[in-house]
Design a protein around this motif. Structure first.
Motif, PDB file in Angstrom:
ATOM      1  N   GLY A 137       0.769  -1.227  -0.001  1.00 56.33           N
ATOM      2  CA  GLY A 137       0.055   0.030  -0.157  1.00 56.33           C
ATOM      3  C   GLY A 137       0.844   1.189  -0.162  1.00 56.33           C
ATOM      4  N   VAL A 138       1.978   1.156   0.432  1.00 57.24           N
ATOM      5  CA  VAL A 138       2.639   2.223   0.664  1.00 57.24           C
ATOM      6  C   VAL A 138       4.060   2.384  -0.355  1.00 57.24           C
ATOM      7  N   PHE A 139       4.541   1.313  -0.712  1.00 58.35           N
ATOM      8  CA  PHE A 139       5.637   1.322  -1.653  1.00 58.35           C
ATOM      9  C   PHE A 139       5.438   0.555  -2.933  1.00 58.35           C
ATOM     10  N   PHE A 197       6.800  13.750   5.225  1.00 56.20           N
ATOM     11  CA  PHE A 197       7.355  12.319   4.557  1.00 56.20           C
ATOM     12  C   PHE A 197       6.219  11.503   4.334  1.00 56.20           C
ATOM     13  N   PRO A 198       5.651  11.473   3.059  1.00 61.00           N
ATOM     14  CA  PRO A 198       4.592  10.870   2.441  1.00 61.00           C
ATOM     15  C   PRO A 198       4.669   9.304   2.931  1.00 61.00           C
ATOM     16  N   ALA A 199       5.559   8.579   2.795  1.00 61.62           N
ATOM     17  CA  ALA A 199       5.349   7.132   3.205  1.00 61.62           C
ATOM     18  C   ALA A 199       4.891   7.114   4.609  1.00 61.62           C
ATOM     19  N   MET A 200       5.506   7.866   5.475  1.00 62.34           N
ATOM     20  CA  MET A 200       5.040   7.646   6.919  1.00 62.34           C
ATOM     21  C   MET A 200       3.795   8.016   7.104  1.00 62.34           C
ATOM     22  N   VAL A 201       3.127   9.001   6.329  1.00 61.87           N
ATOM     23  CA  VAL A 201       1.759   9.499   6.401  1.00 61.87           C
ATOM     24  C   VAL A 201       0.926   8.406   5.759  1.00 61.87           C
ATOM     25  N   ALA A 202       1.380   7.638   4.894  1.00 66.09           N
ATOM     26  CA  ALA A 202       0.645   6.774   4.072  1.00 66.09           C
ATOM     27  C   ALA A 202       0.539   5.428   4.828  1.00 66.09           C
ATOM     28  N   MET A 203       1.587   4.948   5.754  1.00 69.29           N
ATOM     29  CA  MET A 203       1.601   4.050   6.688  1.00 69.29           C
ATOM     30  C   MET A 203       0.696   4.063   7.892  1.00 69.29           C
ATOM     31  N   PRO A 233      -2.526   5.094   8.681  1.00 75.70           N
ATOM     32  CA  PRO A 233      -3.737   4.404   8.732  1.00 75.70           C
ATOM     33  C   PRO A 233      -3.733   2.946   8.792  1.00 75.70           C
ATOM     34  N   ILE A 234      -2.555   2.160   8.154  1.00 72.90           N
ATOM     35  CA  ILE A 234      -2.443   1.110   8.330  1.00 72.90           C
ATOM     36  C   ILE A 234      -2.293   0.363   9.531  1.00 72.90           C
ATOM     37  N   ILE A 235      -0.875   1.116  10.127  1.00 72.67           N
ATOM     38  CA  ILE A 235      -0.669   0.619  11.436  1.00 72.67           C
ATOM     39  C   ILE A 235      -1.986   0.995  12.339  1.00 72.67           C
ATOM     40  N   GLN A 236      -2.522   1.909  12.347  1.00 73.72           N
ATOM     41  CA  GLN A 236      -3.685   2.205  13.096  1.00 73.72           C
ATOM     42  C   GLN A 236      -4.656   0.979  13.003  1.00 73.72           C
ATOM     43  N   ALA A 237      -5.090   0.681  11.743  1.00 75.76           N
ATOM     44  CA  ALA A 237      -6.060  -0.436  11.524  1.00 75.76           C
ATOM     45  C   ALA A 237      -5.462  -1.745  12.324  1.00 75.76           C
ATOM     46  N   ASN A 238      -4.409  -2.248  12.184  1.00 77.09           N
ATOM     47  CA  ASN A 238      -3.591  -3.192  12.805  1.00 77.09           C
ATOM     48  C   ASN A 238      -3.488  -3.172  14.183  1.00 77.09           C
ATOM     49  N   LEU A 239      -3.200  -1.758  14.799  1.00 73.85           N
ATOM     50  CA  LEU A 239      -3.416  -1.987  16.269  1.00 73.85           C
ATOM     51  C   LEU A 239      -4.815  -2.103  16.555  1.00 73.85           C
ATOM     52  N   ALA A 240      -5.674  -1.506  16.212  1.00 71.65           N
ATOM     53  CA  ALA A 240      -7.163  -1.593  16.401  1.00 71.65           C
ATOM     54  C   ALA A 240      -7.627  -3.014  16.481  1.00 71.65           C
ATOM     55  N   ALA A 241      -7.000  -3.736  15.728  1.00 74.09           N
ATOM     56  CA  ALA A 241      -7.549  -5.212  15.418  1.00 74.09           C
ATOM     57  C   ALA A 241      -6.945  -5.904  16.737  1.00 74.09           C
ATOM     58  N   VAL A 242      -6.272  -5.531  17.745  1.00 74.32           N
ATOM     59  CA  VAL A 242      -5.678  -6.108  18.897  1.00 74.32           C
ATOM     60  C   VAL A 242      -6.155  -5.253  19.994  1.00 74.32           C
ATOM     61  N   ALA A 290       7.312   7.503  13.709  1.00 71.83           N
ATOM     62  CA  ALA A 290       8.166   6.459  12.715  1.00 71.83           C
ATOM     63  C   ALA A 290       9.367   7.310  11.998  1.00 71.83           C
ATOM     64  N   MET A 291      10.296   6.495  11.638  1.00 79.18           N
ATOM     65  CA  MET A 291      11.395   7.471  11.103  1.00 79.18           C
ATOM     66  C   MET A 291      12.042   6.182  10.108  1.00 79.18           C
ATOM     67  N   TYR A 292      13.071   6.755   9.357  1.00 78.43           N
ATOM     68  CA  TYR A 292      13.813   5.772   8.325  1.00 78.43           C
ATOM     69  C   TYR A 292      15.169   6.611   8.032  1.00 78.43           C
ATOM     70  N   TRP A 293      16.049   5.515   7.663  1.00 77.36           N
ATOM     71  CA  TRP A 293      17.363   5.885   7.260  1.00 77.36           C
ATOM     72  C   TRP A 293      17.291   5.933   5.709  1.00 77.36           C
ATOM     73  N   VAL A 294      18.348   6.899   5.408  1.00 75.76           N
ATOM     74  CA  VAL A 294      18.557   6.936   3.999  1.00 75.76           C
ATOM     75  C   VAL A 294      20.144   6.478   4.157  1.00 75.76           C
ATOM     76  N   SER A 295      20.739   6.398   2.913  1.00 76.67           N
ATOM     77  CA  SER A 295      22.089   5.933   2.965  1.00 76.67           C
ATOM     78  C   SER A 295      23.044   7.065   3.621  1.00 76.67           C
ATOM     79  N   PRO A 296      24.386   6.717   4.114  1.00 76.84           N
ATOM     80  CA  PRO A 296      25.109   5.341   3.865  1.00 76.84           C
ATOM     81  C   PRO A 296      25.090   4.548   5.026  1.00 76.84           C
ATOM     82  N   LEU A 297      24.636   3.488   4.849  1.00 79.44           N
ATOM     83  CA  LEU A 297      24.894   2.442   6.132  1.00 79.44           C
ATOM     84  C   LEU A 297      25.514   1.235   5.453  1.00 79.44           C
ATOM     85  N   ALA A 298      26.900   0.736   5.719  1.00 75.92           N
ATOM     86  CA  ALA A 298      27.513   0.012   5.102  1.00 75.92           C
ATOM     87  C   ALA A 298      28.062  -1.148   5.863  1.00 75.92           C
TER      88      ALA A 298
END
Length: 522
Positions: free
Chosen positions: A314-316, A373-379, A381-390, A418-426
């Motif tokens: 849904g996000v990627f 950060f569009p990806a975080m915004v997009a994910m 409601p998915i996380i919210q629904a997953n948490l609501a299920a429990v 939520a957060m994310y890394w961009v490069s460089p991680l080696a």
């Protein structure tokens, strides 16, 4: 992400980087290797969404600065496309039996772009400068175990360490470790505005929010390289405009293609695409000091409740890989191959853990996302629904950058974010220490465990790769028990460029050092 750029680990927190994602699900290159004869000439026009923040290796903290620095300067070691270090400015190196000394033998005849010779004195000056008190170097942890740099002769230099440092050779390949000209800097030259190195391209000009220009270094120490006459880094802040520039041919290279546009871009005649799993991983932070999130059972429950496959789809748009255990990816030698999560949600496991934690009926919390950060915004409601299920009711909040940095991230004022890394991680250490060690700037979830710090230190200082691999496996297992953060997905690097560009090999770090090996067909 509103802006997709490669930024340094600390730099990105200040700059407000954004996301990107990828194309084909396979974490491997689409492009085959080319065996044609290299052709010299032409100008490669690359598009980026962010401006650099300076060109002095000691003071350029952002990833976009590093993308410029790696073209202008050289480093003792470099990383190959799979992030393995190899001698570069140094033609060879030796490591002492106790692992506390590295001696580098430099290539002879190397000159800086101003015509002066590059010697061991420049190497010592570079690292003494990075290690100086109050230097402000953003990556001080990479040089903190250097006790002394000793010039043996004009082309030989020895680094003496305070302790064994597993990632040391990777650190020597980092753009911040680029060798600078001692005499020029001591004479007052400002590298931050006009960089002078010994790399494949000479800096020509920089016009903010417009372009950085480079010309081929005819005296580069790799004979015949680089092949293109010039580079133009076009700075286009709007990611949609940047993508359109690729499609229209106004620029002929970008590794910031949004996943939603990947199919359109790669279907465009004259363009080719490559996908690669790198180190752009996303994680969910739970404030470890706020009840009931201070309970590891609750954090484990949240981790099992999340449907990572839904986030990938849904996000990627399929261009990401869900984590099934620790955050070190499969392409790294530090990968532990732990099957802890199911790709989809596991609500029954989550409910059982909540019951063990005394929260069988769930609880209310909040999930704050940076709206830039569009990806975080997009994910969200998915996380919210997953948490609501429990049984966990999570209120979604959004906030613009820089308010998010100042009011949420900086003071750790959140329940979940939520957060994310961009490069460089080696090196494997790059993937874990900043997120899990006590007191690190990235550790805004405020987790702190003596056992974790000891596990991280053991893994970083291991005497051999096998020893370090075993230690990272133990560290990642511990990370799933303590669950200070929840690993989500690793998005792929999406690169599109003209089909006239040959022999270009994308790097897992997201860097572009391999541009010097590529050429443009007439």
């Amino acid at each position: 992400m509103t802006r997709e750029m490669k930024i340094g680990r600390r730099g990105f927190l200040k700059s407000g980087a954004a996301t990107l994602a990828l194309a084909a699900l396979a974490p491997s290159l689409i492009l085959p290797a080319h065996a044609e004869e290299p052709v010299r000439g032409g100008t490669l026009k690359l598009g980026f969404s962010a401006d650099p923040a300076g060109f002095d290796p000691a003071r350029g903290p952002s990833g976009m600065s590093h993308v410029v620095i790696e073209q202008v300067y050289s480093t003792l070691m470099s990383l190959d496309p799979d992030a393995a270090p190899y001698p570069d400015l140094a033609e060879k190196y030796d490591q002492s039996a106790d692992g506390l000394e590295y001696t580098f033998v430099l290539r002879k005849g190397v000159k800086f772009h101003d015509g002066s010779d590059l010697t061991a004195e420049d190497v010592k000056f570079t690292f003494d400068r990075l290690r100086a008190k109050d230097t402000g170097y953003s990556y001080g942890s990479q040089v903190e175990t250097i006790k002394e740099v000793v010039v043996v002769d004009p082309h030989t230099v020895t680094f003496k360490l305070t302790e064994t440092t597993g990632p040391f050779l990777v650190y020597m390949a980092f753009p911040g470790s680029s060798i600078v000209p001692k005499k020029l800097v001591e004479g007052g030259h400002d590298l931050n505005s006009k960089p002078v190195g010994s790399g494949p391209f000479k800096f020509v000009s920089y016009e903010p929010r417009s372009m950085v220009k480079f010309a081929r270094n005819e005296n580069f120490y790799e004979a015949g390289k680089p092949y293109v006459d010039a580079l133009e880094f076009h700075l286009i802040a709007d990611i949609t405009a940047l993508t359109n520039a690729v499609i229209s041919g106004n620029i002929n290279f970008s590794n910031e293609i949004p996943p939603k546009d990947w199919q359109t871009v790669t279907a465009t005649p004259g363009l080719v695409g490559a996908t690669l799993e790198g180190s752009r991983y996303y994680w969910l932070l739970m404030n470890n000091t706020v009840a009931p999130l201070d309970n590891p059972k609750v954090r484990q429950a949240i981790a099992h409740a999340i449907d990572r496959s839904a986030i990938v789809a849904g996000v990627f748009f399929g261009q990401a890989i869900p984590f099934k255990g620790g955050v070190i990816p499969e392409w790294s030698w530090g990968y532990a191959d732990i099957d802890y999560f199911t790709p989809g949600a596991n609500p029954e496991k989550a409910k059982a853990l909540l019951a063990e934690a005394g929260h069988a009926d769930g609880f209310a919390t909040s999930l704050t996302m940076a709206s830039s950060f569009p990806a975080m915004v997009a994910m969200a409601p998915i996380i919210q629904a997953n948490l609501a299920a429990v049984g966990i009711k999570a209120e979604i909040k959004t906030m613009e950058i820089p308010r998010y940095w100042d009011e949420v991230w900086g003071p750790s004022k959140f329940d979940m974010t939520a957060m994310y890394w961009v490069s460089p991680l080696a090196d494997p250490d790059d993937f874990v220490t900043n997120n899990y060690a006590c007191g690190m700037a990235i550790n805004v979830q405020k987790s702190c465990s003596k056992a974790m710090d000891e596990a991280l230190a053991k893994a970083k200082s291991g005497a051999s790769q096998d020893e370090r691999k075993a230690a990272y496996a133990a560290q990642q297992k511990l990370s799933l028990e303590e669950m200070p953060i929840v690993p989500l997905v690793n998005s792929l690097i999406l690169t599109a460029h003209t089909d006239k560009l040959k022999n270009y090999k994308p790097m897992r770090t997201g860097f572009l050092k391999t541009i010097k090996d590529a050429w443009l067909e007439p």
